[in-house]
Write a protein that holds these residues in place. Sequence first.
Motif, PDB file in Angstrom:
ATOM      1  N   ASP A 689       0.863  -1.179   0.000  1.00 48.88           N
ATOM      2  CA  ASP A 689       0.000   0.000   0.000  1.00 48.88           C
ATOM      3  C   ASP A 689       0.903   1.233   0.000  1.00 48.88           C
ATOM      4  O   ASP A 689       1.514   1.585   1.001  1.00 48.88           O
ATOM      5  N   PHE A 690       1.038   1.912  -1.175  1.00 51.31           N
ATOM      6  CA  PHE A 690       2.002   3.007  -1.309  1.00 51.31           C
ATOM      7  C   PHE A 690       1.628   4.211  -0.466  1.00 51.31           C
ATOM      8  O   PHE A 690       2.470   5.064  -0.203  1.00 51.31           O
ATOM      9  N   ASP A 691       0.376   4.280  -0.050  1.00 54.54           N
ATOM     10  CA  ASP A 691       0.012   5.380   0.847  1.00 54.54           C
ATOM     11  C   ASP A 691       0.700   5.241   2.192  1.00 54.54           C
ATOM     12  O   ASP A 691       0.832   6.221   2.941  1.00 54.54           O
ATOM     13  N   LYS A 692       1.099   4.012   2.548  1.00 58.11           N
ATOM     14  CA  LYS A 692       1.717   3.763   3.847  1.00 58.11           C
ATOM     15  C   LYS A 692       3.225   3.544   3.732  1.00 58.11           C
ATOM     16  O   LYS A 692       3.854   3.073   4.667  1.00 58.11           O
ATOM     17  N   LEU A 693       3.798   3.877   2.563  1.00 57.55           N
ATOM     18  CA  LEU A 693       5.241   3.716   2.367  1.00 57.55           C
ATOM     19  C   LEU A 693       6.003   4.696   3.241  1.00 57.55           C
ATOM     20  O   LEU A 693       5.693   5.892   3.280  1.00 57.55           O
ATOM     21  N   ASN A 694       6.964   4.202   3.972  1.00 58.61           N
ATOM     22  CA  ASN A 694       7.725   5.026   4.911  1.00 58.61           C
ATOM     23  C   ASN A 694       8.925   5.656   4.195  1.00 58.61           C
ATOM     24  O   ASN A 694       9.881   4.970   3.850  1.00 58.61           O
ATOM     25  N   LEU A 695       8.864   6.988   3.969  1.00 59.95           N
ATOM     26  CA  LEU A 695       9.964   7.711   3.307  1.00 59.95           C
ATOM     27  C   LEU A 695      10.727   8.601   4.267  1.00 59.95           C
ATOM     28  O   LEU A 695      11.586   9.381   3.832  1.00 59.95           O
ATOM     29  N   ASN A 696      10.435   8.519   5.552  1.00 65.30           N
ATOM     30  CA  ASN A 696      11.096   9.392   6.510  1.00 65.30           C
ATOM     31  C   ASN A 696      12.583   9.089   6.576  1.00 65.30           C
ATOM     32  O   ASN A 696      13.013   7.927   6.559  1.00 65.30           O
ATOM     33  N   ASP A 697      13.363  10.175   6.649  1.00 64.49           N
ATOM     34  CA  ASP A 697      14.821  10.087   6.777  1.00 64.49           C
ATOM     35  C   ASP A 697      15.456   9.335   5.615  1.00 64.49           C
ATOM     36  O   ASP A 697      16.543   8.752   5.753  1.00 64.49           O
ATOM     37  N   VAL A 711      20.746   7.309 -10.269  1.00 61.39           N
ATOM     38  CA  VAL A 711      20.439   7.267  -8.843  1.00 61.39           C
ATOM     39  C   VAL A 711      21.166   6.078  -8.226  1.00 61.39           C
ATOM     40  O   VAL A 711      21.001   4.934  -8.656  1.00 61.39           O
ATOM     41  N   LYS A 712      21.984   6.364  -7.201  1.00 67.71           N
ATOM     42  CA  LYS A 712      22.702   5.304  -6.507  1.00 67.71           C
ATOM     43  C   LYS A 712      21.706   4.465  -5.689  1.00 67.71           C
ATOM     44  O   LYS A 712      20.656   4.958  -5.282  1.00 67.71           O
ATOM     45  N   PRO A 713      22.004   3.172  -5.438  1.00 66.95           N
ATOM     46  CA  PRO A 713      21.082   2.341  -4.652  1.00 66.95           C
ATOM     47  C   PRO A 713      20.792   2.949  -3.281  1.00 66.95           C
ATOM     48  O   PRO A 713      21.692   3.393  -2.574  1.00 66.95           O
ATOM     49  N   PHE A 714      19.502   3.015  -2.943  1.00 68.29           N
ATOM     50  CA  PHE A 714      19.108   3.501  -1.621  1.00 68.29           C
ATOM     51  C   PHE A 714      18.013   2.598  -1.061  1.00 68.29           C
ATOM     52  O   PHE A 714      17.315   1.897  -1.809  1.00 68.29           O
ATOM     53  N   GLN A 715      17.887   2.622   0.268  1.00 67.44           N
ATOM     54  CA  GLN A 715      16.983   1.716   0.974  1.00 67.44           C
ATOM     55  C   GLN A 715      15.788   2.499   1.528  1.00 67.44           C
ATOM     56  O   GLN A 715      15.926   3.635   1.988  1.00 67.44           O
ATOM     57  N   LEU A 716      14.617   1.880   1.443  1.00 69.24           N
ATOM     58  CA  LEU A 716      13.453   2.398   2.148  1.00 69.24           C
ATOM     59  C   LEU A 716      12.646   1.205   2.655  1.00 69.24           C
ATOM     60  O   LEU A 716      12.941   0.052   2.342  1.00 69.24           O
ATOM     61  N   LYS A 717      11.623   1.462   3.454  1.00 69.07           N
ATOM     62  CA  LYS A 717      10.917   0.393   4.157  1.00 69.07           C
ATOM     63  C   LYS A 717       9.412   0.599   4.057  1.00 69.07           C
ATOM     64  O   LYS A 717       8.910   1.704   4.221  1.00 69.07           O
ATOM     65  N   TYR A 718       8.702  -0.485   3.721  1.00 63.84           N
ATOM     66  CA  TYR A 718       7.247  -0.517   3.800  1.00 63.84           C
ATOM     67  C   TYR A 718       6.879  -1.539   4.875  1.00 63.84           C
ATOM     68  O   TYR A 718       7.043  -2.755   4.680  1.00 63.84           O
ATOM     69  N   GLN A 719       6.457  -1.054   6.037  1.00 67.84           N
ATOM     70  CA  GLN A 719       6.206  -1.907   7.202  1.00 67.84           C
ATOM     71  C   GLN A 719       7.454  -2.763   7.457  1.00 67.84           C
ATOM     72  O   GLN A 719       8.505  -2.218   7.776  1.00 67.84           O
ATOM     73  N   ASP A 720       7.390  -4.109   7.283  1.00 64.51           N
ATOM     74  CA  ASP A 720       8.584  -4.928   7.502  1.00 64.51           C
ATOM     75  C   ASP A 720       9.155  -5.454   6.191  1.00 64.51           C
ATOM     76  O   ASP A 720       9.864  -6.462   6.164  1.00 64.51           O
TER      77      ASP A 720
END
Length: 885
Positions: A689-697, A711-720
Amino acid sequence: MKKVLKITGISLLIIFALLIAIPYAFQGKINDLVKRLINDNLNARVEFSDLSLSFIKGFPRAHVTVSDLVITNIDPFKDETFASTKDISFTMSIKELFKKNGDPMVVNAITVNEALLTLKTDVFGNNNYDITKKGDSASSGENSFTLDIKDYKINNSALNYIDEASNTAIHLTEFNHQGRGIFSAETSELETTTETNVSLSIDSINYLNNNRITLQAIIGLDLSNSTYTFKDNKGFINQLPIEFKGYVKQLEKGQDIDITFENPESDFKNFLAVIPKDYSKNIDAVETTGDFKVKGLVKGLSSEETIPQFDITITSNNASFKYPDLPKRVSNITINTSIKNTTGRADDTYVDINTLDFTIDSDVFKSSATLKNISKNMLVNAHINGILNLANLTKVYPITLDYPIKGILKSNVNTAFDMDAIETNAYDRIKNSGTISINDLEFTTKSFPSPIIISSAHMNLNSGTVTLNPFKAKTGDSDLFVTGTINNLTGFLLSNGKLQGDFKASSKLFKVNDFMTVDEPLKDQETKTSSDALKIPDFLDCTINANAETVVYDNLNLKDVKGTLLIKDQKASLINLTSNIFDGALAIAGEVTTNEETPNFNLNLNANNFDIAKSFNGMALLQNLAPIAKLLQGKLNTNINLKGNLDDDFSPILNSVSGNALAELLSTKISADESKLISNLEGALNFVDFDKLNLNDLKTKFEFADGRVAVKPFQLKYQDINIEISGTHGFDKTIDYRAVFNVPAKYLGSEVNRLIGKIDAAEVNSISIPVAANITGSFTNPSVNTDLSSGVKTLTQQLIEIEKQKLLNQGKDKVQSLIGHVIGGNQTKTDSLKKEQDQTINKVLQDIVGSRSTPDSTTSSTTNTVKNVLGGLFQKKNKPKDTVN
């Protein structure tokens, strides 16, 4: 009768044929004669394309024409053209052609058409016109001409005189001169008429600029005494008549000159007659009062070391003039000027403008000046005191300005300087004092696209510097309040110097484009087109400490702008420039350059706490660097280093931009309602659910060049679910990205749960499956393809390994129990018994595992199950996206 006519006609035909044919017999002789005369008398290279002889043109005389004559110098002016003509014609008696070598030849008339003569003296004193040979052959009577001229003409020609030592140049154009006289007699008269345009400059100052001069003169020739007397002579400088008399006597080392001249009338209208007709227009109907007188004396020796002494005066008293079609009058005109040399040395020539006063309406303008050392480093000492309403210039004089101007100029200034000090910025030799004030000045210039309105400006003049206190102006929509110092105002006004200074500037509204120069469009070949291009003015060389409430650049509105701007050589360097924009803070450092064919920039942008939506919608550059960001809501910190070229409107040319950036997102979420890219991703990845995708920090780095962003590889998190994203996109909106989702086993549904139902909970939680989404196409028409191959392989291997380990553990427990029962708890076993025990355990385990399933069958079954499970993850389902409790 018929016979007589026939004989007469045949005779005339024969005579005419002879007149045409005979010249060919003499043409070789004439050609040899010309070449011999040249070689015997000139140290120069002479060429001509043709030499012709005719008995028809000048009948009954011979007519000789030399075409395309070019005289080229040898050292020290090697390969420079001394003279060239379209043609030179000589008319002489036919009998002159039959004279023997050595006999004098008499020439009756000479005509020169379209000649260009250049007389030049270099810095070492060498003259390019010293081309006559020295010696007996040149000075004796052998091969010489005797001039018995009754008519000579020079038509449509030009003459240049250049003296590099004194930096003096005289140019005569449209030169037409003719004369009649007899040069062979010891005393005779020469009647001449001359018309030409004259330009005179000394030390880069123009004293005459294409002024029309005509002269009608009768010159008495005393050849035995080499004296030439002006008997009845009248000339015109533009429309000003001048009468002169006197003589010039040729001496061994120069000329003795004694000439006086003056204008025969004293009406002030003669003053207007000095001004070129193109500027003074028709002066016949001009109303004038007062007098105007020009008188001059030139007397002394003109030689390589000296010039004649002279005293020329120009005076006028209480004069006035008014053009009939203009509303205002210039009155109370007083002129008292003299040009003198009392020593005979060129360096001692000076101009004394003792008085130059006039009044327009109630505005009185007074001035005086002296100019010394004119031929070298001219010394200027001047005083100006008065008021001048600039709008009245076109109301009293028929002058057409390129741009209208109005305003009140008040000055009370004393200045003293030498021209070399102006050109080299030697401020210690520039002595200024007094004040200048300007009010309500409005003018237009090519340097700025809009009119400039100076409401007030007050300047205090000191030695070499001018203090602004203050300067208030507007141009376009911009306002400006400036204080500071100008270091080179005199050089800027009197020569091609820079406007140098150190200023403090403040503004409520400053639009960058209001202060940019507009170049003229190119007018080259039809295949070339060019729009007007903005340029940083090349006359600026200054430091500006700026403080502005609002600065508008393109469509950006920067608030509370502070910083330092260095401008020089069409380059603007920005130092510690800060402002508020997009609800955040912006710092800029770098430079913008317009001194090359294509303007360019090299900047560092540091943005802190920017509103993402506002910044990416407002800045085209950010839109192209990260177009996905327009879907984000939140805050942004970024540092961007970039360089590239600018177009004619000062906007970056995207394909030329290169650099790198570091971005950090704060308190960010996706606003994906209208995004086709997010819609396609949701359709392919229904467990997110992209509305709940965590983009903080979120932090990411990217580089850009040649119209593409990497764009260099970067990490983000959706729940777990951990997600890694990398790839490239183009400024043309094309995309090529790869997103890898590491999906935990608990998202895999009941099928996988039954498959691994007997696995411990801890083991299930350790399982994650990489699912790759390849995103291509464009931002407006994206394509999302999922890659399950790595996920299938990973999950299959994990399940098989867990199942195998469980079977091994179960078998090991049974074997240990069996062996323990057989041999009991005896602790003193030999090595051979231990080895036998291990072999027995392994055999039993192999039997147990083999009885459950073969490796191939287990792998195949598990793989099929995993494919079915993962395939289900990417099918659209009519259920909530978030199914995790």
